[in-house]
Design a protein around this motif. Structure first.
Motif, short mmCIF file in Angstrom:
data_model
loop_
_atom_site.label_atom_id
_atom_site.label_comp_id
_atom_site.label_asym_id
_atom_site.label_seq_id
_atom_site.Cartn_x
_atom_site.Cartn_y
_atom_site.Cartn_z
N THR A 292 3.61 4.38 1.15
CA THR A 292 4.48 4.12 0.01
C THR A 292 4.93 2.67 0.05
N ASN A 293 5.57 2.23 -1.01
CA ASN A 293 6.08 0.85 -1.03
C ASN A 293 7.09 0.64 0.09
N HIS B 205 6.71 -2.01 3.08
CA HIS B 205 7.78 -2.98 3.30
C HIS B 205 8.22 -2.96 4.76
N MET C 181 8.14 -8.52 -4.92
CA MET C 181 8.39 -7.08 -5.06
C MET C 181 9.49 -6.80 -6.08
N ASP D 82 9.26 -4.72 -9.68
CA ASP D 82 10.12 -3.57 -9.96
C ASP D 82 10.84 -3.70 -11.29
#
Length: 89
Positions: free
Chosen positions: A22-23, A27, A84, A88
């Protein structure tokens, strides 16, 4: 050998998205990587200190080089954070 930007490569070719990553996990992985690199720079500076401590110029080079490396990693991480946040929004 030509390098490709991920955005330009069809997903069914070279790069496939991993549904497990996942993001948030990407991260975290990037943050861990930068932390490891920072630790590595610190360890290398510690090992080099005994030789560098004999000369003020070498001390300045060692401290400056370690600091620049860590600042460079921080800049790359910060750029990633900005990108990022833009994605978003």
């Amino acid at each position: 050998m030509e390098l490709h930007n991920v955005e330009n490569v069809p997903k069914d070719k070279t790069f496939r998205e991993n549904p497990c990553m996942t993001n948030a996990s990407l991260h975290l992985l990037k943050g861990i990587g930068y932390s490891i690199s920072t630790g590595s720079v610190a360890l290398l500076a510690i090992v080099s200190w005994s030789s560098a401590s004999k000369s003020p110029v070498l001390i300045a080079c060692l401290i400056g080089g370690a600091a620049l490396s860590i600042i460079g990693m921080f800049c790359r991480w910060l750029t990633y954070q900005i990108e990022m946040r833009r994605q978003d929004n």
